[in-house]
Design an enzyme around this catalytic site. Structure first.
Site, mmCIF file in Angstrom:
data_model
loop_
_atom_site.group_PDB
_atom_site.id
_atom_site.type_symbol
_atom_site.label_atom_id
_atom_site.label_comp_id
_atom_site.label_asym_id
_atom_site.label_seq_id
_atom_site.Cartn_x
_atom_site.Cartn_y
_atom_site.Cartn_z
ATOM 1 N N ASP A 203 26.906 65.290 60.744
ATOM 2 C CA ASP A 203 27.951 65.558 61.731
ATOM 3 C C ASP A 203 27.454 66.323 62.946
ATOM 4 O OD1 ASP A 203 29.040 68.745 61.292
ATOM 5 O OD2 ASP A 203 27.747 67.866 59.770
ATOM 6 N N ASP B 94 24.223 65.260 54.989
ATOM 7 C CA ASP B 94 24.436 66.674 55.266
ATOM 8 C C ASP B 94 25.604 67.128 54.381
ATOM 9 O OD1 ASP B 94 24.322 69.177 56.717
ATOM 10 O OD2 ASP B 94 26.124 68.497 57.761
#
Length: 224
Positions: free
Chosen positions: A177, A11
Site C-alpha cells: 500500500d 505487506d
C-alpha cells in the site's frame, strides 16, 4: 493459477490489516509518559511504513515542534521501548482485517501459490497479529523489521524470498500500500500491486507507478 507467478508477497499494515487505531493508541500512550502531546490518528497514519524507530522519530519530531521539548538520546530510546511495550499489549484491540483479505488469501493458497509476508513491523509482532486473525497458517514465510539486515524499500527481503523458495523475481508478485512496497518490489525485479486504501503518507499510490492499482483486496483474483 497464473503460470507466471509462483509466490505472492504481502505487506502487512495498511495492506492486510488496518492497524492504525492500535498503533495510534500505542504511540500516544508512550508520548503521554513523557508529558508530550497526543497526536491525532490521521497524523499517525502519515508516520507509518518504515518501522517502529522511524515511527517514533517522526512522532517526537512533531512533538518537538508543538512544545519545543528536546529529548535526550536515552529518552528517545525509552519512548521507543514504551511504544513497543504498549503495542505488544494492544496488537489487535481495534485492528481489523481489510475487507475480503482472509477469503482471498485462502483462495490463493488453494490455487497453489506460495504466500509470504514482508513487513517493516517489529518481527516479534508479525506472527501474533496474523494469528489473531486466523491467517498465520496461510503464509510460508513471515519477514519483519529485524528478520534481515535491510528493510523495505531495500529489495533484500524479496531477494531472500526468491533464494529461499527457488524462484526468479519475475515469478514473484508483491502486494502493498506504500511507495516503499513499490520501490522494493521493482528494485528486486518483481511485479507490484498497489492498494489504494492503505498508509502511503497521504500520497496516491498510483504516483509510485505500480503495475496494477486496486481498490479492493479481492481484485487480486482478476490477475491470478
Amino acid at each position: 493459477m497464473n503460470t507466471q507467478f509462483k509466490l505472492i508477497g504481502f505487506d502487512l499494515d495498511g495492506t492486510l490489516v488496518n492497524s492504525l487505531p492500535d498503533l495510534a493508541l500505542s504511540v500516544n500512550s508512550a508520548l503521554a509518559e513523557f508529558n508530550l502531546p497526543q497526536a491525532p490518528e490521521e497524523l499517525v497514519l502519515t508516520w507509518i511504513g518504515n518501522g517502529a524507530p522511524v515511527l517514533i522519530a517522526r512522532a517526537l519530531d512533531w512533538a518537538k515542534k508543538q512544545t519545543g521539548k528536546v529529548l535526550t538520546e536515552t529518552e528517545v530510546k525509552q519512548v521507543t521501548e514504551r511504544f513497543n511495550f504498549y503495542y505488544g499489549e494492544n496488537l489487535c484491540n481495534v485492528s481489523r482485517l481489510y475487507p475480503n483479505v482472509k477469503e482471498t488469501l485462502e483462495i490463493l493458497k488453494e490455487k497453489g501459490y506460495v504466500l509470504a509476508v514482508v513487513t517493516n513491523k517489529p518481527t516479534r509482532h508479525v506472527q501474533p497479529v496474523l494469528a489473531a486473525f486466523g491467517i498465520d497458517h496461510l503464509f510460508s514465510e513471515m519477514l519483519g523489521g529485524q528478520s534481515l539486515p535491510a528493510i523495505k524499500p531495500h529489495p533484500a527481503p524479496l531477494y531472500y524470498l526468491c533464494g529461499k523458495f527457488g524462484f526468479e523475481p519475475r515469478q514473484v508478485l508483491f502486494v502493498g500500500d506504500s511507495k516503499n512496497d513499490i520501490i522494493a518490489g521493482h528494485a528486486a525485479g518483481c511485479a507490484v500491486v498497489g492498494l489504494t486504501y492503505g498508509y502511503n503518507y497521504n500520497i496516491p499510490i498510483r504516483e509510485s507507478n505500480p503495475d496494477w492499482v486496486f481498490d479492493d483486496f479481492a481484485q487480486l483474483l482478476s490477475i491470478l
